[in-house]
Write an enzyme that holds these catalytic residues in place. Structure first.
Site, mmCIF file in Angstrom:
data_model
loop_
_atom_site.group_PDB
_atom_site.id
_atom_site.type_symbol
_atom_site.label_atom_id
_atom_site.label_comp_id
_atom_site.label_asym_id
_atom_site.label_seq_id
_atom_site.Cartn_x
_atom_site.Cartn_y
_atom_site.Cartn_z
ATOM 1 N N LYS A 76 48.288 45.499 85.453
ATOM 2 C CA LYS A 76 49.721 45.568 86.112
ATOM 3 C C LYS A 76 50.167 46.920 86.191
ATOM 4 O O LYS A 76 49.742 47.730 85.168
ATOM 5 C CB LYS A 76 50.785 44.868 84.994
ATOM 6 C CG LYS A 76 52.088 44.746 85.810
ATOM 7 C CD LYS A 76 53.195 43.695 84.848
ATOM 8 C CE LYS A 76 54.526 43.883 85.424
ATOM 9 N NZ LYS A 76 55.576 42.926 84.616
ATOM 10 N N SER A 151 57.814 39.104 86.595
ATOM 11 C CA SER A 151 57.390 40.220 87.236
ATOM 12 C C SER A 151 55.969 40.395 87.521
ATOM 13 O O SER A 151 55.692 41.228 88.449
ATOM 14 C CB SER A 151 58.236 41.309 86.853
ATOM 15 O OG SER A 151 57.676 41.776 85.663
ATOM 16 N N SER A 175 58.276 37.796 81.999
ATOM 17 C CA SER A 175 57.575 38.236 83.140
ATOM 18 C C SER A 175 56.027 37.859 83.186
ATOM 19 O O SER A 175 55.317 38.304 84.002
ATOM 20 C CB SER A 175 57.927 39.639 83.356
ATOM 21 O OG SER A 175 59.006 39.742 83.851
#
Lengths: 484, 478, 95
Positions: A76, A151, A175
């Site tokens: 990420k 997210s 997330s």
């Protein structure tokens, strides 16, 4: 090869059926072909990946390979990667080439994993749909009209579309789990303090926790073996031995006590999603588990508590983005105030600005007690709910998200509605306990996740619970047709 | 109207650690800009603070030394404001729960009396960087080497009633932190800095007046001058019907005036909240005991002991214990001189301190060691040389000519104690001054001094004064 | 709680964020919605409940005082917007 789990790829590498270079090339080719539509990765490190794959193969030839050696992954874009842009999904860090590696990046590199790129995300991890990214939204591989969740939406979509076998994510209010659910993959948010936060760009420090995302619980266990552990650079990391998370995967679930919080099955839960979750629970009964109803009475307070604490911490964490030492700086600032205001005003997107302002307000003179202090008190009440419940049951189960993936643009105008989509995940971060989402079926053609919540440091049990389910179901092996 | 001044001081003492409070970067002074600002100090995305153990040890040591309460649990908070020398946009400090609370410091006033000054609290925090205002074409340059240097902020009660008291308190604290070896006290380098909260009120009034905070008081002299000038300003203002505004004022030492500063954040809304990257600081009783065992003798105890043990005056004991180095040097000289306490005190405070001042040296850099000075005093005591000759020997030692015995030997400075030799010199002087001898014998006793001087001159100062006196009187009486 | 445009401007100033004038009403509306939403906390009885700042009941760990970082100025300043002579440049600071 690309349809295999990490565990299977690891076996194939071990058996000499493929090489890391070959594997890396396969995934890089898929990324090149499929990513433009999905926008799941925002940086691809092809050259470095192939060089690292070559080293991994050499390691293997030298007899020094571990279970993760040579396996491609994506990080990420919230994890600092030395020499590689680390944008956090923001214009603010569009030009930020991290000068150091996050501990998680360092650990997975040391385990021999090959990073093929960085995944898209909501800006500074603030979002539940991946629509707040400076780099544009990510598409859900199951339906490109749908959001992938957020997210860690880029990581979830990349794994779901088989662009990488595993990816890292971070979870502040859901997330990892919510996008895992919405994209039909598995994802684990470990106990707060289990995985180092060093080098993981902070959103809300007392809630943020990094974790793995992959096809199966077994894959998550393999990743956790390398990711977890004490880090002297992180004061909030826990000095506690890391178990072998794969050791208990095969344990029987006979007699496992499962609690279903009645608050997670009430108003707001989509009835189709409810059916899928109930079917999954039924599967656990068949595996020998005992199921009972429990109560987490303060559940509905979790979202409002979160939307005080997270923005408050974020408003302070994001003050360092001032256009002085790194990151975006506005053109020709006339004075210091102009430098600050325009660099930040132009560098941050609307959702980030919104949350910074909410947090600033909640901490400001005259409001601190009513908002921040109050939220911290209610936070303890929410934590106590879990502590009490987990004295009665081994794990808590429920839906990860009240609905399946919604359509792009559907909720972006109403922040509060968007925040409510995290109603089942947020309380877990407030309490700090670990939780996992695993694929449990489909509603209206879109994936549904089952959330499994455990006691502090009980990740091994969660993974065992996930793995046993995945031995008797194949939801985690389903692939979106377009990407199969 | 008669006015009363009320002053409280906030002292920032940089703690003498090797590394910073939350990072492993060096705290050494004077490095090239930003070469000692690591990822944590720069506030790079993703970095986290970890607390330095020695910082805690030093804070506890200070707390114990002022008889304060060491908090079993204290908390680090973030003080949020934007400023270029503050990389993270917040300063990590302690707010609601400081590490040290409720201490006391005894100061000596000019009239010899003492006064207890309350220390409200002492808390740990990180220092900021520095802005360089030399012109980079209308820009300022930021050096973050100092960012993250550990500070102990020591806040006094508003117990001080004059600039002189404020200075006495500050000096006392300055001496204490150096005694404790927790701060080098170097004010030029900013290791020991002072802000003063100053207000005035009509004498007899209970409520405090509105205060101004004075910044940039980087010497004892400036503290005194700035407070006096500020008190004058406030009284003038009030007497002409105006009001004092609560604000921060900068002392300009060149113009000797205070002027209003632009506040860092107009609203002054620092939005303090507990730093979620740091956990509560728990200090166990065992740790406190460990630190207590390392406490040196403190200035007040030492002063009392000097008075008792060495029979020194209160004043001398005060001067000699004003710094640990001075006290240690004095005690070493006493030892080396074979117990000549009074003489050691006079020499350390007199010639020795004078020579240090003249050359601008610290005790540690002195060319004269306690062994050398001790030997010199022994030679005075055993009549090898006179006090006057000793001054010559001291100067030679200071200039690197070696041990006193060698200097006395090489320069032939040994006192003449041989009765025959002194008598011969007396005879020579009396023979050369028959007139004066006549007058003396006629009753002019004062002339004895003249004869002593003449013989001393002849002996090049080496004749033993006591012997000379005795022999001279005897000769003149013949 | 309903925030006015002036409230939004003063919060934005405190947070050092430039906000376009035309966007202020929307921010005011959104922020008010969020604050109204979180205000339900006010009704909760929290008497005697300790505020919880951290998920885990742990104390701060202490680091040994040693210098472990070396000079990396060149690397760190290679990503800085403006530097000169080893210093970070900002519009003139007025004191």
């Amino acid at each position: 090869m690309y349809e295999k789990t990490l565990a299977e790829l690891s076996a194939a590498l071990r058996a000499g059926e493929t090489s890391s270079v070959e594997l890396t090339q396969t995934f890089l080719d898929r990324i090149e072909r499929l990513n433009p539509d999905l926008n799941a990765l925002i940086t691809v490190t092809r050259e470095q990946a192939l060089a690292d794959a070559k080293s991994a193969d050499e390691m293997r030839a030298a007899g020094k390979a571990g279970p993760l050696t040579g396996i491609p992954l994506a990080h990420k874009d919230i994890f600092c990667t030395q020499g590689v842009r680390t944008s956090c999904g923001s214009r603010m860090l569009d030009n930020f080439i991290a000068p150091y590696n996050a501990t998680v990046v360092e650990k997975l590199k040391a385990a021999g994993m090959v990073c093929v790129g960085k995944t898209n995300m909501d800006e500074f991890a603030m979002g539940s749909s991946n629509e707040t990214s400076f780099y544009g939204p990510v598409r859900n591989p199951w339906d490109v009209q749908a959001v992938p969740g957020g997210s860690s939406g880029g990581s979830a979509a990349a794994v779901a579309a088989r662009l990488v076998p595993v990816a890292t994510g971070t979870d502040t209010g859901g997330s990892i789990r919510q996008p895992a659910a919405l994209c039909g993959i598995s994802g684990l948010k470990p106990t707060y303090g289990r995985v180092s936060r060093y080098g993981m760009i902070a959103f809300a420090s007392s809630l943020d926790q990094g974790g793995p995302m992959g096809y199966s619980a077994e894959d998550l266990a393999l990743m956790m073996n390398a990711m977890a552990g004490f880090d002297e650079r992180d004061s909030t990391s826990v000095e506690r031995e890391v178990p072998d998370y794969t050791a208990d995967l095969g344990e029987s679930l006979q007699g496992l006590k499962i609690g279903l919080p009645k608050e997670y099955f009430g108003e707001g839960l989509d009835s189709e999603v409810a059916k899928v979750v109930e079917a999954a629970v039924e599967e656990y009964r068949k595996l020998g588990a005992e199921v009972r109803e429990i109560s987490l009475p303060n559940t509905e307070l979790a979202v409002p508590v979160y939307y005080v604490i997270a923005p408050a911490e974020a408003s302070s964490n994001l003050s360092r983005y001032d256009g002085v030492r790194f990151g975006y700086r506005c053109e020709n600032p006339v004075d210091l105030e102009d430098l600050y205001k325009r660099s930040r005003g132009e560098g941050f997107g609307p959702e980030v600005k919104r949350r910074i302002m909410v947090g600033t307000y909640a901490l400001s003179a005259g409001y601190y007690d009513a908002y921040y202090l109050k939220a911290q008190q209610v936070r303890r009440m929410i934590r106590d709910d879990f502590t009490r419940a987990l004295e009665e049951v081994d794990v808590i189960m429920g839906p990860t998200s009240p609905t399946v993936a919604f359509n792009l643009g559907e909720r972006s105008d109403d922040p509060v509605q968007m925040y409510l989509s995290d109603v089942y995940t947020i309380a877990i971060n407030l309490a700090g306990v670990p939780a996992m989402s695993i694929p449990a079926g489909f509603a209206n053609g879109r994936p549904v996740g089952l959330q499994v919540i455990g006691n502090y440091f009980d990740e091994a049990r969660l993974l065992n619970v996930g793995h046993q389910y995945q031995q008797v179901t194949d939801w985690h092996r389903r692939m979106p047709e377009q990407y199969a | 109207m008669e006015w009363e001044t009320v002053i409280g001081l906030e002292i920032h003492a940089q703690l003498a650690t090797k590394s910073k409070i939350f990072s492993g970067a060096s705290t050494a002074y004077g490095a090239a800009p930003n070469t000692q600002a690591c990822a944590v100090d720069l506030g790079l995305p993703g970095v986290l603070p970890v607390l330095n153990k020695d910082v805690v040890r030093m804070a506890v040591k200070f707390g114990l030394a002022i008889g304060a309460k060491v908090a079993p649990r204290s908390v680090f908070a973030r003080k949020n404001y934007f400023y270029p020398d503050l990389p993270k946009g917040y300063q990590i400090s302690q707010y609601e729960l400081p590490v040290v609370e409720q201490g006391m410091l005894e100061i000596e006033l000019e009239d010899g009396s003492t006064k207890n000054v309350g220390v409200t609290r002492a808390h740990l925090e990180e220092d900021a960087g520095k802005s360089m205002h030399e012109d980079f074409e209308g820009m300022s340059g930021i050096d973050l080497n100092r960012a993250g240097t550990p500070l102990l902020e020591i806040v006094s009660e508003p117990d001080l009633r004059s600039a002189k008291e404020a200075v006495a308190y500050m000096k006392k604290l300055h001496s204490l932190v150096r005694y404790l070896e927790i701060c080098d006290g170097n004010m030029q380098e900013g290791s020991f800095r002072c802000d003063a909260n100053v207000s005035v009120r009509p004498k007899g009034q209970k409520e405090f007046g509105t205060r101004a905070e004075l910044k940039n008081l980087n010497s004892f002299r400036f503290v005194e001058r700035a407070i006096n000038i500020e008190v004058e300003r406030q009284i003038d203002l009030l007497e002409s019907g105006g009001t004092v505004v609560q604000e921060t004022r900068l002392y300009d030492s060149v113009k000797n005036e205070t002027r209003s500063m632009r506040t860092k954040e107009e609203a002054n809304d620092y939005r303090y909240f507990p730093d979620p990257d740091l956990l509560p600081l728990d200090i166990e009783p065992a740790f406190i005991d460990q630190v207590r065992a390392t406490l040196p003798e403190l200035p007040d105890e030492k002063r009392r002991r000097f008075i008792d043990e060495y029979k020194l005056s209160v004043y001398d004991a005060g001067v000699l214990t004003s710094s640990r180095e001075m006290a240690d040097f004095f005690e070493a000289v006493v030892r080396e001189s074979g117990g000549q306490a009074k003489m050691s005190a006079n020499w350390v405070m007199g010639d020795f301190s004078g020579a240090l001042n003249k050359d601008g040296l610290e005790i540690g850099d002195s060319p004269v060691t306690p062994t050398m000075l001790g030997q010199l005093l022994q030679r005075i005591a055993d009549n090898t040389i006179s006090g006057k000759i000793a001054k010559e020997v001291f100067e030679a030692m200071w200039n690197g000519e070696g041990m006193p015995d060698d200097i006395i030997e090489k320069r032939g400075l040994k006192q003449v104690t041989d009765t025959g030799a002194i008598e011969a010199m007396i005879d020579e002087v009396l023979a050369a001054n028959p007139g004066q001898v006549e007058q003396y014998k006629g009753g002019k006793d004062k002339l004895l001094g003249f004869f002593v001087g003449q013989v001393m001159k002849l002996s090049k100062g080496k004749a033993n004064p006591a012997q000379l006196n005795e022999l001279l009187k005897k000769k003149l009486a013949e | 709680m309903s925030l006015s445009s002036a409230d939004v401007q003063s919060i934005a100033h405190l947070a050092r964020l430039s906000i376009e004038d035309q966007d202020i009403p929307e921010y005011a509306r959104n922020l008010s919605d969020i604050l109204n939403f979180v205000e339900q906390l006010g009704k909760v009885d929290t008497k005697g409940v300790d505020p919880m700042a951290h998920p885990l009941d742990m104390a701060q760990r202490l680091r040994v005082d040693e210098v472990s970082e070396s000079d990396q100025r060149e690397l760190f300043q290679s990503i800085a917007p403006a530097t000169e002579a080893g210093l970070y440049l900002v519009p003139r600071v007025i004191e």
